[in-house]
Design an enzyme around this catalytic site. Sequence first.
Site, PDB file in Angstrom:
ATOM      1  N   ALA A  51      51.421  82.961  -9.261  1.00  0.00           N
ATOM      2  CA  ALA A  51      51.982  82.061 -10.250  1.00  0.00           C
ATOM      3  C   ALA A  51      51.656  80.563  -9.996  1.00  0.00           C
ATOM      4  O   ALA A  51      51.280  80.194  -8.932  1.00  0.00           O
ATOM      5  CB  ALA A  51      53.489  82.156 -10.195  1.00  0.00           C
ATOM      6  N   ASP A  52      51.495  79.471 -11.054  1.00  0.00           N
ATOM      7  CA  ASP A  52      51.394  78.495 -10.790  1.00  0.00           C
ATOM      8  C   ASP A  52      52.908  77.735 -11.263  1.00  0.00           C
ATOM      9  O   ASP A  52      53.830  78.377 -11.616  1.00  0.00           O
ATOM     10  CB  ASP A  52      50.287  77.637 -11.742  1.00  0.00           C
ATOM     11  CG  ASP A  52      50.547  77.865 -13.251  1.00  0.00           C
ATOM     12  OD1 ASP A  52      51.654  78.044 -13.633  1.00  0.00           O
ATOM     13  OD2 ASP A  52      49.683  77.782 -13.784  1.00  0.00           O
ATOM     14  N   SER A  53      52.821  76.425 -11.182  1.00  0.00           N
ATOM     15  CA  SER A  53      54.360  75.686 -11.463  1.00  0.00           C
ATOM     16  C   SER A  53      54.878  75.832 -12.745  1.00  0.00           C
ATOM     17  O   SER A  53      55.829  76.247 -12.861  1.00  0.00           O
ATOM     18  CB  SER A  53      54.035  74.203 -10.918  1.00  0.00           C
ATOM     19  OG  SER A  53      53.118  73.434 -11.973  1.00  0.00           O
ATOM     20  N   ASP A  82      54.287  78.536 -14.510  1.00  0.00           N
ATOM     21  CA  ASP A  82      54.842  79.932 -14.518  1.00  0.00           C
ATOM     22  C   ASP A  82      56.054  80.053 -14.101  1.00  0.00           C
ATOM     23  O   ASP A  82      56.858  80.607 -14.670  1.00  0.00           O
ATOM     24  CB  ASP A  82      53.821  80.829 -13.663  1.00  0.00           C
ATOM     25  CG  ASP A  82      52.649  81.058 -14.245  1.00  0.00           C
ATOM     26  OD1 ASP A  82      52.567  81.281 -15.564  1.00  0.00           O
ATOM     27  OD2 ASP A  82      51.337  81.120 -13.780  1.00  0.00           O
ATOM     28  N   ARG A 108      47.138  76.461 -20.315  1.00  0.00           N
ATOM     29  CA  ARG A 108      47.876  77.457 -21.101  1.00  0.00           C
ATOM     30  C   ARG A 108      47.108  77.330 -22.640  1.00  0.00           C
ATOM     31  O   ARG A 108      47.411  78.161 -23.723  1.00  0.00           O
ATOM     32  CB  ARG A 108      49.400  77.400 -21.471  1.00  0.00           C
ATOM     33  CG  ARG A 108      50.052  77.372 -20.265  1.00  0.00           C
ATOM     34  CD  ARG A 108      49.858  78.626 -19.670  1.00  0.00           C
ATOM     35  NE  ARG A 108      51.020  78.971 -18.565  1.00  0.00           N
ATOM     36  CZ  ARG A 108      50.657  78.598 -17.420  1.00  0.00           C
ATOM     37  NH1 ARG A 108      49.619  78.264 -17.196  1.00  0.00           N
ATOM     38  NH2 ARG A 108      51.519  78.779 -16.417  1.00  0.00           N
TER      39      ARG A 108
END
Lengths: 78, 245
Positions: A35-37, A39, B173
């Site tokens: 995960a990244d921040s 996420d 994203r």
Amino acid sequence: MSDIAERVKNIVVDHLGVEASKVTENASFIDDLGADSLDTVELVMAFEEEFGVEISDDAAEKILTVKDAIDYIQSQQG
Amino acid sequence: MFDLTGKFALVTGASGGIGQSIAKQLAAAGAKVGLSGTRVEALEAVKAEIGEGAFVLPANLATAEGAEQLVRDAEAAMGQVDILVNNAGLTRDTLAMRMKDEDWDTVLDVNLTAAFRLSRAVMRGMMKRRWGRIIGITSIVGVTGNPGQTNYAASKAGMIGMSKSLAQELASRGITVNCVAPGFIDTPMTHVLSDDQKTRLLGGIPAGRLGTPEDIAASVVYLASEEAAYMTGQTLHVNGGMAMI
């Protein structure tokens, strides 16, 4: 396994797109599950929605593993 | 030229000169378009011109509730928002010495704070779908300043800084965040200028004419397109050369 733990794991699997077998209680969102921040923010918001709880920024910062999330939600619902 | 088929756009200030041109060109490129504004009759007229695929979504963006309700209404009407165009804006011009707090607050609330609230409300869906476009209509005066417009210029400069920050947060994203900065455009907002003011103004515009709403809308369609996927955190200055930044 408790109902809360099951639901937390489902959210993590669904959100991070990882295999269910990897989502162990001690798995770290960032170190083990990729995960990244952003996420982690999305996960916290998903937990809030699923369990109808509000997780403050301070509390969210301490939720680093699957177990942290389960414990926090249990403490709020207890 | 650009194909927006299957995309859902929300345009604020869609009854104004630039807003309705943006809405029409997005629709012409294939997008379904939510038209937001305060004047329902004017919005209905724009919807009638676009035809199928346009939705009238009245909103009061001066309040937090109004902005959040708009996104709920848009999602109820269209299912989702893929493209948000923060175009709604107003002016309360006067020299700073005479500017009332109310003039300052109203302009910042509608031009900047509402844009933030709308962006925040649409980004979750965009993040889930891994695709989104947030486009702010700022202004040349946000970069150059303009006497009599401390409030307006601050709101427009704020929009640029906000967009750069959002762009950094959301780039991973598939969401881009950009601004279009019009110079002097031929709209009701500039019709109030006297002939003398216009003549002086034109002297400072190498292109020798005011811009048209269509000049601005074309930039918005580009930024909304798939082709602009690698452009984020930028401001496109569309001003006939009056300021080269």
